[in-house]
Write a protein that holds these residues in place. Structure first.
Motif, mmCIF file in Angstrom:
data_model
loop_
_atom_site.group_PDB
_atom_site.id
_atom_site.type_symbol
_atom_site.label_atom_id
_atom_site.label_comp_id
_atom_site.label_asym_id
_atom_site.label_seq_id
_atom_site.Cartn_x
_atom_site.Cartn_y
_atom_site.Cartn_z
ATOM 1 N N ARG A 38 0.795 -1.015 0.055
ATOM 2 C CA ARG A 38 0.119 0.021 0.092
ATOM 3 C C ARG A 38 0.946 1.185 0.028
ATOM 4 N NH1 ARG A 38 -2.620 -0.400 6.167
ATOM 5 N NH2 ARG A 38 -0.842 0.179 7.233
ATOM 6 N N GLN A 39 0.346 2.264 -0.583
ATOM 7 C CA GLN A 39 1.065 3.662 -0.361
ATOM 8 C C GLN A 39 0.049 4.896 0.071
ATOM 9 O OE1 GLN A 39 2.614 4.751 -4.193
ATOM 10 N NE2 GLN A 39 4.199 6.106 -3.388
ATOM 11 N N PRO A 40 0.262 5.016 1.315
ATOM 12 C CA PRO A 40 -0.285 5.928 1.866
ATOM 13 C C PRO A 40 -0.030 7.393 1.103
ATOM 14 C CG PRO A 40 0.792 4.672 3.680
ATOM 15 C CD PRO A 40 1.211 4.468 2.235
ATOM 16 N N PRO A 41 -1.091 8.368 1.284
ATOM 17 C CA PRO A 41 -0.718 9.754 0.628
ATOM 18 C C PRO A 41 0.793 10.293 1.123
ATOM 19 C CG PRO A 41 -2.717 9.596 1.468
ATOM 20 C CD PRO A 41 -2.304 8.309 1.786
ATOM 21 N N GLY A 42 1.214 10.757 0.188
ATOM 22 C CA GLY A 42 2.600 11.425 0.443
ATOM 23 C C GLY A 42 3.806 10.507 1.044
ATOM 24 N N LYS A 43 3.642 9.095 1.208
ATOM 25 C CA LYS A 43 4.541 8.474 1.574
ATOM 26 C C LYS A 43 5.095 7.124 0.623
ATOM 27 C CE LYS A 43 2.927 8.567 6.469
ATOM 28 N NZ LYS A 43 2.334 7.999 7.560
ATOM 29 N N ASP A 44 6.003 6.369 0.968
ATOM 30 C CA ASP A 44 6.416 5.474 0.069
ATOM 31 C C ASP A 44 5.583 4.303 0.327
ATOM 32 O OD1 ASP A 44 9.781 6.245 0.936
ATOM 33 O OD2 ASP A 44 8.498 6.911 -0.688
ATOM 34 N N ARG A 45 5.641 3.505 -0.640
ATOM 35 C CA ARG A 45 5.020 2.089 -0.648
ATOM 36 C C ARG A 45 5.506 1.105 0.329
ATOM 37 N NH1 ARG A 45 4.464 -0.430 -6.665
ATOM 38 N NH2 ARG A 45 2.916 1.343 -6.953
ATOM 39 N N GLU A 46 4.682 0.359 0.917
ATOM 40 C CA GLU A 46 4.846 -0.352 1.946
ATOM 41 C C GLU A 46 4.158 -1.796 2.172
ATOM 42 O OE1 GLU A 46 3.627 2.260 5.115
ATOM 43 O OE2 GLU A 46 1.672 1.330 5.598
ATOM 44 N N PHE A 47 5.022 -2.727 2.500
ATOM 45 C CA PHE A 47 4.452 -4.011 2.421
ATOM 46 C C PHE A 47 3.250 -4.188 3.401
ATOM 47 C CE2 PHE A 47 4.694 -8.576 1.896
ATOM 48 C CZ PHE A 47 4.418 -8.928 3.353
ATOM 49 N N VAL A 48 2.476 -5.003 3.089
ATOM 50 C CA VAL A 48 1.093 -5.201 3.891
ATOM 51 C C VAL A 48 1.113 -6.779 4.137
ATOM 52 C CG1 VAL A 48 -1.415 -5.182 3.953
ATOM 53 C CG2 VAL A 48 0.016 -3.285 2.693
ATOM 54 N N ALA A 49 1.050 -7.464 3.407
ATOM 55 C CA ALA A 49 0.770 -8.987 3.371
ATOM 56 C C ALA A 49 1.098 -9.774 2.457
ATOM 57 C CB ALA A 49 -0.772 -9.371 4.026
ATOM 58 N N GLY A 50 1.625 -10.952 2.701
ATOM 59 C CA GLY A 50 2.115 -11.942 1.461
ATOM 60 C C GLY A 50 1.615 -13.269 1.833
ATOM 61 N N ILE A 51 1.703 -14.184 0.777
ATOM 62 C CA ILE A 51 1.252 -15.324 0.771
ATOM 63 C C ILE A 51 2.052 -16.153 -0.127
ATOM 64 C CG2 ILE A 51 -0.739 -15.348 -0.805
ATOM 65 C CD1 ILE A 51 -2.177 -17.579 0.975
ATOM 66 N N SER A 52 2.563 -17.239 0.297
ATOM 67 C CA SER A 52 3.664 -17.925 -1.044
ATOM 68 C C SER A 52 2.988 -18.723 -1.923
ATOM 69 C CB SER A 52 4.654 -18.804 0.132
ATOM 70 O OG SER A 52 3.764 -19.899 0.715
ATOM 71 N N TRP A 53 3.632 -19.142 -2.739
ATOM 72 C CA TRP A 53 3.260 -19.866 -4.041
ATOM 73 C C TRP A 53 2.430 -21.284 -3.215
ATOM 74 C CZ3 TRP A 53 4.830 -24.828 -4.811
ATOM 75 C CH2 TRP A 53 6.365 -25.013 -4.234
ATOM 76 N N SER A 54 3.173 -21.659 -2.222
ATOM 77 C CA SER A 54 2.520 -23.104 -1.695
ATOM 78 C C SER A 54 1.300 -22.526 -1.278
ATOM 79 C CB SER A 54 3.550 -23.733 -1.008
ATOM 80 O OG SER A 54 3.727 -23.052 0.221
ATOM 81 N N GLY A 55 1.262 -21.414 -0.540
ATOM 82 C CA GLY A 55 -0.098 -21.269 0.402
ATOM 83 C C GLY A 55 0.260 -21.547 1.794
ATOM 84 N N GLY A 56 1.370 -21.902 1.813
ATOM 85 C CA GLY A 56 1.727 -22.469 3.205
ATOM 86 C C GLY A 56 2.240 -21.343 4.198
ATOM 87 N N GLY A 57 2.903 -20.414 3.860
ATOM 88 C CA GLY A 57 3.634 -19.334 4.330
ATOM 89 C C GLY A 57 2.672 -18.221 4.120
ATOM 90 N N VAL A 58 2.605 -17.372 5.234
ATOM 91 C CA VAL A 58 1.689 -16.054 5.217
ATOM 92 C C VAL A 58 2.431 -15.275 6.111
ATOM 93 C CG1 VAL A 58 -0.414 -15.056 5.983
ATOM 94 C CG2 VAL A 58 -0.319 -17.212 4.993
#
Length: 124
Positions: A38-58
């Motif tokens: 996500r990129q808040p107004p006036g700020k850099d893009r930041e990581f929010v959430a991720g899920i691995s290709w296998s679905g086993g890692g979040v």
């Protein structure tokens, strides 16, 4: 041509919920690690959430842990972000991104494919 298309953004009051969807044309989708930034107004893009290709890692950023849930559907080729207890500081453009294989990485440079983003605005 690879395409990632986000939907589900909008205006919501503090404490409300939204569900974002990212539809991907990646082939095979199941081989790609998927993330939300996500990129808040006036700020850099930041990581929010991720899920691995296998679905086993979040993985979640601490700011959203216990409020947001990421999930993937390898039949529909989508990744979702369920957002609850939204706060004004969650206001941002939310984008999904993908990389083939690999672990979840919190750096934007790790991802080759990006969507255009969807606006989420949380009013106080």
């Amino acid at each position: 041509q690879v395409a990632l298309v986000e939907s589900g953004g909008g205006l919501v009051q503090t404490g409300g919920s939204l569900r974002l969807i990212c539809a991907a044309s990646l082939r095979p989708f199941s081989s790609h690690t998927m993330v939300w930034f996500r990129q808040p107004p006036g700020k850099d893009r930041e990581f929010v959430a991720g899920i691995s290709w296998s679905g086993g890692g979040v993985t979640y950023d601490d700011a959203v842990k216990a409020r947001f849930t990421i999930a993937r559907d390898n039949v529909k080729n989508t990744v979702s972000l369920q957002m609850t207890s939204l706060k004004p500081e969650d206001t941002a453009v939310y984008s999904c991104a993908a990389r083939h294989g690999g672990a979840i990485d919190k750096s934007t440079s790790a991802y080759a494919y990006w969507g255009q983003g969807t606006q989420v605005t949380v009013s106080s």
